[in-house]
Design an enzyme around this catalytic site. Sequence first.
Site, PDB file in Angstrom:
ATOM      1  N   HIS A   1      -7.527  -4.415 -68.748  1.00  0.00           N
ATOM      2  CA  HIS A   1      -8.684  -4.979 -69.436  1.00  0.00           C
ATOM      3  C   HIS A   1      -9.889  -4.947 -68.514  1.00  0.00           C
ATOM      4  CE1 HIS A   1      -8.481  -9.375 -67.825  1.00  0.00           C
ATOM      5  NE2 HIS A   1      -7.869  -8.573 -66.995  1.00  0.00           N
TER       6      HIS A   1
ATOM      7  N   CYS B   1     -13.787  -7.628 -61.411  1.00  0.00           N
ATOM      8  CA  CYS B   1     -13.053  -7.603 -62.681  1.00  0.00           C
ATOM      9  C   CYS B   1     -13.903  -7.057 -63.824  1.00  0.00           C
ATOM     10  CB  CYS B   1     -12.526  -8.993 -63.020  1.00  0.00           C
ATOM     11  SG  CYS B   1     -11.298  -9.584 -61.834  1.00  0.00           S
TER      12      CYS B   1
ATOM     13  N   HIS C   1      -9.070  -2.847 -65.073  1.00  0.00           N
ATOM     14  CA  HIS C   1      -8.017  -3.063 -64.083  1.00  0.00           C
ATOM     15  C   HIS C   1      -6.799  -3.605 -64.815  1.00  0.00           C
ATOM     16  CE1 HIS C   1      -9.963  -6.988 -64.503  1.00  0.00           C
ATOM     17  NE2 HIS C   1      -8.809  -7.521 -64.129  1.00  0.00           N
TER      18      HIS C   1
ATOM     19  N   HIS D   1      -2.784  -5.643 -65.071  1.00  0.00           N
ATOM     20  CA  HIS D   1      -1.927  -6.751 -64.642  1.00  0.00           C
ATOM     21  C   HIS D   1      -0.523  -6.560 -65.212  1.00  0.00           C
ATOM     22  CE1 HIS D   1      -5.310  -9.185 -63.242  1.00  0.00           C
ATOM     23  NE2 HIS D   1      -5.933  -8.879 -64.368  1.00  0.00           N
TER      24      HIS D   1
ATOM     25  N   ASP E   1       1.772  -4.854 -74.850  1.00  0.00           N
ATOM     26  CA  ASP E   1       2.372  -4.098 -73.748  1.00  0.00           C
ATOM     27  C   ASP E   1       1.836  -2.674 -73.677  1.00  0.00           C
ATOM     28  OD1 ASP E   1       4.089  -3.796 -71.520  1.00  0.00           O
ATOM     29  OD2 ASP E   1       5.641  -2.887 -72.779  1.00  0.00           O
ATOM     30  N   HIS E   2       1.445  -2.290 -72.466  1.00  0.00           N
ATOM     31  CA  HIS E   2       0.896  -0.964 -72.176  1.00  0.00           C
ATOM     32  C   HIS E   2      -0.321  -0.644 -73.041  1.00  0.00           C
ATOM     33  CE1 HIS E   2       4.608  -0.595 -69.910  1.00  0.00           C
ATOM     34  NE2 HIS E   2       4.000   0.374 -69.245  1.00  0.00           N
TER      35      HIS E   2
ATOM     36  N   GLU F   1      -1.205 -14.339 -65.161  1.00  0.00           N
ATOM     37  CA  GLU F   1      -1.910 -13.080 -64.957  1.00  0.00           C
ATOM     38  C   GLU F   1      -1.483 -12.493 -63.614  1.00  0.00           C
ATOM     39  OE1 GLU F   1      -6.408 -11.894 -65.665  1.00  0.00           O
ATOM     40  OE2 GLU F   1      -6.151 -13.004 -63.792  1.00  0.00           O
TER      41      GLU F   1
END
Length: 148
Positions: free
Chosen positions: A21, A40, A46, A48, A86-87, A131
């Site tokens: 994100h 960020c 970037h 997580h 996810d992904h 996170e």
Amino acid sequence: MAPPAARLARLSRSVSFSACHRLHSKSLSDEENLKLFGKCNNPNGHGHNYKVIVTVRGEIDPISGMVINLTDLKQYMQEAIVEPLDHKNLDKDVPYFAEVVSTTENVAVFIWENLKKLLPMGTLYKVKVYETDQNIVVYKGEETISEK
């Protein structure tokens, strides 16, 4: 003989997902975003590896001995968390974040709202989103802080 008193319990299950994100608010200028979000706010985003712990609460069923069947809870979490997040690039792939900044606080709210639609009414107690090991958000469905 009187029936045994109802026993209340809380049950938690965890799941992990990976996503990227960019922290960026459309309400702010590029300069203001950079000042507020720092690295960020990188235009390329970037990522997580998020960990989510969902806690439900309720009476322990005297027949099954469970608050909720873990197989059901696992499926609800798959549908409400893993499948949509996810992904994914949260800002580009998840419609909710098109207008909402993809902070961990808002990720927790998104997960809460998705789970609330699937779980039996009144059983969702808490969503805890890691996170990172150092950055953790807990959301219990409160909408505002009431003034005294």
